[in-house]
Scaffold this active site. Structure first.
Site, PDB file in Angstrom:
ATOM      1  CD  GLU A 116      49.588  41.883  45.629  1.00 34.85           C
ATOM      2  OE1 GLU A 116      48.988  42.918  46.259  1.00 34.85           O
ATOM      3  OE2 GLU A 116      49.273  41.603  44.590  1.00 34.85           O
ATOM      4  CG  HIS A 139      48.895  36.311  47.165  1.00 38.99           C
ATOM      5  ND1 HIS A 139      47.568  35.967  46.888  1.00 38.99           N
ATOM      6  CD2 HIS A 139      49.539  36.839  46.188  1.00 38.99           C
ATOM      7  CE1 HIS A 139      47.498  36.322  45.722  1.00 38.99           C
ATOM      8  NE2 HIS A 139      48.507  36.805  45.083  1.00 38.99           N
ATOM      9  CG  HIS A 141      48.857  32.983  42.054  1.00 39.79           C
ATOM     10  ND1 HIS A 141      49.732  33.580  40.989  1.00 39.79           N
ATOM     11  CD2 HIS A 141      48.241  34.003  42.708  1.00 39.79           C
ATOM     12  CE1 HIS A 141      49.907  34.864  41.337  1.00 39.79           C
ATOM     13  NE2 HIS A 141      49.141  35.196  42.123  1.00 39.79           N
ATOM     14  CD  GLU A 169      39.859  15.563  59.059  1.00 41.41           C
ATOM     15  OE1 GLU A 169      40.784  16.136  58.744  1.00 41.41           O
ATOM     16  OE2 GLU A 169      39.695  14.742  59.705  1.00 41.41           O
ATOM     17  CG  HIS A 210      45.154  37.514  41.900  1.00 42.70           C
ATOM     18  ND1 HIS A 210      45.605  38.811  41.465  1.00 42.70           N
ATOM     19  CD2 HIS A 210      46.311  36.709  42.415  1.00 42.70           C
ATOM     20  CE1 HIS A 210      46.976  38.931  42.038  1.00 42.70           C
ATOM     21  NE2 HIS A 210      47.193  37.561  42.270  1.00 42.70           N
TER      22      HIS A 210
HETATM   23  O1  2HA Z   1      53.319  38.779  41.686  1.00 48.28           O
HETATM   24  O2  2HA Z   1      51.070  37.176  43.095  1.00 48.28           O
HETATM   25  O3  2HA Z   1      49.727  39.397  43.365  1.00 48.28           O
HETATM   26  C1  2HA Z   1      53.361  38.694  42.928  1.00 48.28           C
HETATM   27  C2  2HA Z   1      51.451  38.262  42.972  1.00 48.28           C
HETATM   28  C3  2HA Z   1      50.742  39.520  42.929  1.00 48.28           C
HETATM   29 ZN    ZN Z   2      49.177  37.183  43.110  1.00 51.16          ZN
END
Ligand code: 2HA
Ligand code: ZN
Length: 270
Positions: A116, A139, A141, A169, A210
């Site tokens: 990414e 990033h 999940h 908040e 995602h």
């Molecule tokens: O594998 O999270 O978006 C890494 C990730 C891809």
């Molecule tokens: Zn990801």
């Protein structure tokens, strides 16, 4: 040269990745972090004239020419960062208008930066234009934010308002709200460009079905931003199927704006 594993930016990166893993946000190789560093921060730890290898990035980002990034590796597990930082992390410098990443440290097994990388670098460009202090793109999940994208409208105003209503908040922590991308193929320049476009108006960008992107001035702040949104999504997933008896009203949110000196995104409150 000092030992880079003792550098404040390194210990903070390792702690953050570890903490994210233990929050359940980064299963297997999920997620990635990039931390923008200045020459002065790294010069005691690496010789910036010794380039271990040059990796084409596949995009251009002239704004980031000569900038340094500590970044997680593609295919690497956050779980393992604390045990082998030099394998799972890399320090790169962008050259060639962003078209090349020069590896100065890390990825010792021959690895390379996160898949990414385009979304990260393009997001850095976008956020730096809004906030020159921005240093982090993160990033991951988180389960409840992800779950929410299956059952809640993806309309950004509605999505943001729902999160703001879930914890008092929230509007204070992310007054700019949450932007939302529809499902897109990850790892591409296209999702990178779309993410960066969304980063122009908010520090949080949900990738439907995602995960989420967050941006901020340091690792702690960015972690806290995602943590707060994820907590709100958790409350939502606990109550979405139950009759709502009480809520945080727009009037209450205006009181929060006044009390904390923030301003909710234009047009998002009545
Ligand atoms: O594998 O999270 O978006 C890494 C990730 C891809
Ligand atoms: Zn990801």
């Amino acid at each position: 040269m000092k030992d880079i594993l003792t550098a404040p930016f390194m210990t903070e990166m390792i702690r953050t990745a570890t903490n994210m893993y233990y929050h359940g946000w980064n299963e297997r190789n999920g997620g990635n972090i990039s931390l923008l560093l200045e020459e002065e921060q790294i010069q005691d730890y690496v010789n910036s004239n010794t380039v271990l290898c040059s990796i084409p990035t596949g995009f251009t980002a002239p704004e980031l020419e000569g900038k340094y990034f500590l970044v997680t590796g593609t295919g690497k597990y956050f779980k393992n960062v604390q045990y082998a930082p030099e394998v799972n992390l890399g320090l790169v410098r962008l050259t060639d208008g962003g078209g090349t990443a020069e590896l100065l440290w890390g990825f010792t097994d021959g690895g390379r930066f996160t898949s990414e990388f385009p979304a990260h670098m393009m997001s850095h460009v976008a956020r730096l234009k809004v906030d020159p202090e921005n240093r982090v793109v993160m990033h991951c999940h988180p389960a409840n934010l992800l779950a929410m994208t299956y059952v809640h409208t993806l309309d950004e105003r509605e999505f943001t308002r729902t999160l703001w209503q879930m914890c008092t908040e929230c509007i204070v922590v992310f007054p700019d709200g949450v932007n939302v991308l529809p499902w897109m193929l990850c790892g591409t320049n296209e999702i990178g460009e779309a993410t960066a476009e969304k980063m122009k108006t908010a520090r949080l960008v949900v990738w439907s079905l995602h995960g989420i992107y967050g941006a901020g001035k340091d690792l702690d702040e960015t972690f806290g931003l995602i943590e707060t949104a994820e907590k709100a999504a958790e409350i939502y997933m606990k109550i979405a199927h139950l009759p709502r008896v009480t809520t945080i009203t727009d009037d209450m949110m205006h009181q929060l704006e006044a009390r904390f000196g923030v301003k909710g995104r234009d047009g998002y409150l009545a």
